[in-house]
Scaffold this motif. Structure first.
Motif, mmCIF file in Angstrom:
data_model
loop_
_atom_site.group_PDB
_atom_site.id
_atom_site.type_symbol
_atom_site.label_atom_id
_atom_site.label_comp_id
_atom_site.label_asym_id
_atom_site.label_seq_id
_atom_site.Cartn_x
_atom_site.Cartn_y
_atom_site.Cartn_z
ATOM 1 N N ASP A 64 0.854 -1.189 0.000
ATOM 2 C CA ASP A 64 0.000 0.000 0.000
ATOM 3 C C ASP A 64 0.890 1.239 0.000
ATOM 4 O O ASP A 64 1.615 1.502 0.960
ATOM 5 C CB ASP A 64 -0.902 -0.007 1.235
ATOM 6 C CG ASP A 64 -1.925 1.120 1.213
ATOM 7 O OD1 ASP A 64 -1.912 1.918 0.256
ATOM 8 O OD2 ASP A 64 -2.736 1.202 2.159
ATOM 9 N N THR A 65 0.843 2.002 -1.085
ATOM 10 C CA THR A 65 1.659 3.222 -1.197
ATOM 11 C C THR A 65 0.812 4.483 -1.032
ATOM 12 O O THR A 65 1.304 5.585 -1.259
ATOM 13 C CB THR A 65 2.371 3.264 -2.557
ATOM 14 O OG1 THR A 65 1.393 3.196 -3.615
ATOM 15 C CG2 THR A 65 3.333 2.096 -2.693
ATOM 16 N N GLY A 66 -0.440 4.313 -0.653
ATOM 17 C CA GLY A 66 -1.332 5.467 -0.521
ATOM 18 C C GLY A 66 -1.286 6.089 0.859
ATOM 19 O O GLY A 66 -0.537 5.620 1.718
ATOM 20 N N PRO A 67 -2.095 7.118 1.070
ATOM 21 C CA PRO A 67 -2.991 7.736 0.092
ATOM 22 C C PRO A 67 -2.217 8.410 -1.049
ATOM 23 O O PRO A 67 -1.088 8.851 -0.862
ATOM 24 C CB PRO A 67 -3.755 8.775 0.918
ATOM 25 C CG PRO A 67 -3.641 8.303 2.330
ATOM 26 C CD PRO A 67 -2.293 7.675 2.415
ATOM 27 N N HIS A 68 -2.882 8.491 -2.189
ATOM 28 C CA HIS A 68 -2.250 9.070 -3.366
ATOM 29 C C HIS A 68 -2.715 10.495 -3.639
ATOM 30 O O HIS A 68 -1.995 11.240 -4.323
ATOM 31 C CB HIS A 68 -2.516 8.185 -4.586
ATOM 32 C CG HIS A 68 -1.869 6.840 -4.463
ATOM 33 N ND1 HIS A 68 -2.551 5.731 -3.997
ATOM 34 C CD2 HIS A 68 -0.598 6.430 -4.687
ATOM 35 C CE1 HIS A 68 -1.729 4.692 -3.967
ATOM 36 N NE2 HIS A 68 -0.540 5.084 -4.380
ATOM 37 N N ILE A 69 -3.893 10.854 -3.164
ATOM 38 C CA ILE A 69 -4.320 12.250 -3.272
ATOM 39 C C ILE A 69 -4.960 12.679 -1.960
ATOM 40 O O ILE A 69 -5.500 11.873 -1.208
ATOM 41 C CB ILE A 69 -5.306 12.501 -4.444
ATOM 42 C CG1 ILE A 69 -6.656 11.849 -4.176
ATOM 43 C CG2 ILE A 69 -4.723 12.021 -5.764
ATOM 44 C CD1 ILE A 69 -7.723 12.276 -5.177
ATOM 45 N N VAL A 70 -4.857 13.965 -1.696
ATOM 46 C CA VAL A 70 -5.557 14.611 -0.586
ATOM 47 C C VAL A 70 -6.459 15.669 -1.200
ATOM 48 O O VAL A 70 -6.009 16.485 -2.014
ATOM 49 C CB VAL A 70 -4.570 15.262 0.405
ATOM 50 C CG1 VAL A 70 -5.318 16.115 1.427
ATOM 51 C CG2 VAL A 70 -3.748 14.189 1.119
ATOM 52 N N GLN A 71 -7.745 15.619 -0.829
ATOM 53 C CA GLN A 71 -8.687 16.619 -1.312
ATOM 54 C C GLN A 71 -9.017 17.587 -0.179
ATOM 55 O O GLN A 71 -9.288 17.163 0.945
ATOM 56 C CB GLN A 71 -9.986 15.974 -1.779
ATOM 57 C CG GLN A 71 -9.828 14.835 -2.754
ATOM 58 C CD GLN A 71 -10.015 13.485 -2.105
ATOM 59 O OE1 GLN A 71 -9.100 12.954 -1.487
ATOM 60 N NE2 GLN A 71 -11.215 12.907 -2.239
ATOM 61 N N LEU A 72 -9.038 18.869 -0.505
ATOM 62 C CA LEU A 72 -9.382 19.907 0.453
ATOM 63 C C LEU A 72 -10.382 20.845 -0.213
ATOM 64 O O LEU A 72 -10.284 21.106 -1.412
ATOM 65 C CB LEU A 72 -8.129 20.680 0.884
ATOM 66 C CG LEU A 72 -7.036 19.833 1.558
ATOM 67 C CD1 LEU A 72 -5.711 20.578 1.567
ATOM 68 C CD2 LEU A 72 -7.449 19.462 2.975
ATOM 69 N N ALA A 73 -11.339 21.356 0.575
ATOM 70 C CA ALA A 73 -12.379 22.183 -0.042
ATOM 71 C C ALA A 73 -12.928 23.210 0.924
ATOM 72 O O ALA A 73 -13.005 22.978 2.138
ATOM 73 C CB ALA A 73 -13.521 21.306 -0.572
ATOM 74 N N THR A 74 -13.313 24.331 0.367
ATOM 75 C CA THR A 74 -14.158 25.315 1.026
ATOM 76 C C THR A 74 -15.554 25.156 0.416
ATOM 77 O O THR A 74 -15.728 24.395 -0.536
ATOM 78 C CB THR A 74 -13.643 26.737 0.768
ATOM 79 O OG1 THR A 74 -13.787 27.028 -0.645
ATOM 80 C CG2 THR A 74 -12.168 26.877 1.157
ATOM 81 N N PRO A 75 -16.552 25.879 0.909
ATOM 82 C CA PRO A 75 -17.856 25.806 0.239
ATOM 83 C C PRO A 75 -17.829 26.328 -1.201
ATOM 84 O O PRO A 75 -18.743 26.027 -1.978
ATOM 85 C CB PRO A 75 -18.751 26.682 1.121
ATOM 86 C CG PRO A 75 -18.146 26.558 2.489
ATOM 87 C CD PRO A 75 -16.661 26.542 2.232
#
Length: 240
Positions: A64-75
């Motif tokens: 397992d080499t993940g996580p591969h992406i991180v998602q961040l969000a505002t409204p």
């Protein structure tokens, strides 16, 4: 106290569709300038929706080499950080370890165990929204779909096909991009609307007080010692 049942998948589907971000509000930084702009916006926030995606493992023994992406969000917008980029990794580290930015999401137990190892920094000020709903009588895993139905009155759809797709790809598909953005944007929207929703709910149940732990030799330990009468009876019994 019986648990309150959140809206089922079938009940959620009767609601208006989730008001997802337009493609123009989803950012995938690739250049130094784009990373600088993302850093300036993200580090100025007080709260961010948060999630991760990893390449699925289908065979025993796969590493397992993940996580591969991180998602961040505002409204208003979302950022997808592909961690194979050095700049993306550095930005994810800065955000996730920032003590003044609360990162909110759903079902974060796995992220809390895998992401610190991937980023080499601790996760600071992270809130699993499932725990908020649990305080109001819902189960321990309300989840983003039911929470969107409860708080926003909208139907949130998660694609199983996209959730198990290859998130280690250098070029994500449009469907992957929208899926990843929604998974961070929905927690941001729920968190922003929580105060209004909470004002309509019965007061949450108080936390159960923890039983104090006594050090050896204290009253708790002494209470476990036999009484003088018991000691006398033990002595008589031992001489029979």
């Amino acid at each position: 106290m019986p648990r309150i049942k959140p809206p089922s998948k079938e009940e959620s589907q009767l609601l208006p569709p989730y008001n997802a971000l337009p493609d123009s509000a989803i950012h995938i930084p690739q250049t130094p300038q784009a990373f600088a702009e993302a850093r300036a916006v993200l580090l100025a926030q007080q709260a961010l929706g948060f999630d991760t995606e990893s390449k699925p493992l289908f065979r025993p023994g796969q590493v397992d080499t993940g996580p591969h992406i991180v998602q961040l969000a505002t409204p208003e917008a979302a950022w997808i950080l592909q961690l194979h980029h050095t700049e993306a990794l550095a930005l994810a580290q800065a955000v996730m370890a920032h003590p003044d930015i609360i990162k909110v999401g759903f079902g974060l137990d796995n992220d809390k165990s895998t992401l610190p190892h991937r980023l080499s920094v601790p996760l600071v000020n992270v809130l699993d929204l499932d725990r908020v709903f649990k305080r109001y009588g819902y189960g321990s895993s309300t989840g983003v779909r039911a929470a969107v139905a409860l708080v926003l009155g909208q139907s949130f759809h998660k694609s199983k096909k996209q959730s198990t797709s290859n998130w280690a790809l250098r070029q994500l598909s449009p469907a992957q991009i929208r899926y990843a953005a929604n998974d961070a944007h929905a927690p941001a929207m729920v968190y922003a609307a929580l105060p209004a929703w909470e004002s309509t709910q019965a007061a949450p149940a108080p936390s159960r007080p923890r039983r104090p732990r006594h050090a050896p030799g204290t009253a708790a330990t002494s209470a476990m010692q036999p009484s003088p009468k018991q000691q006398s009876m033990q002595h008589v019994s031992s001489t029979d």
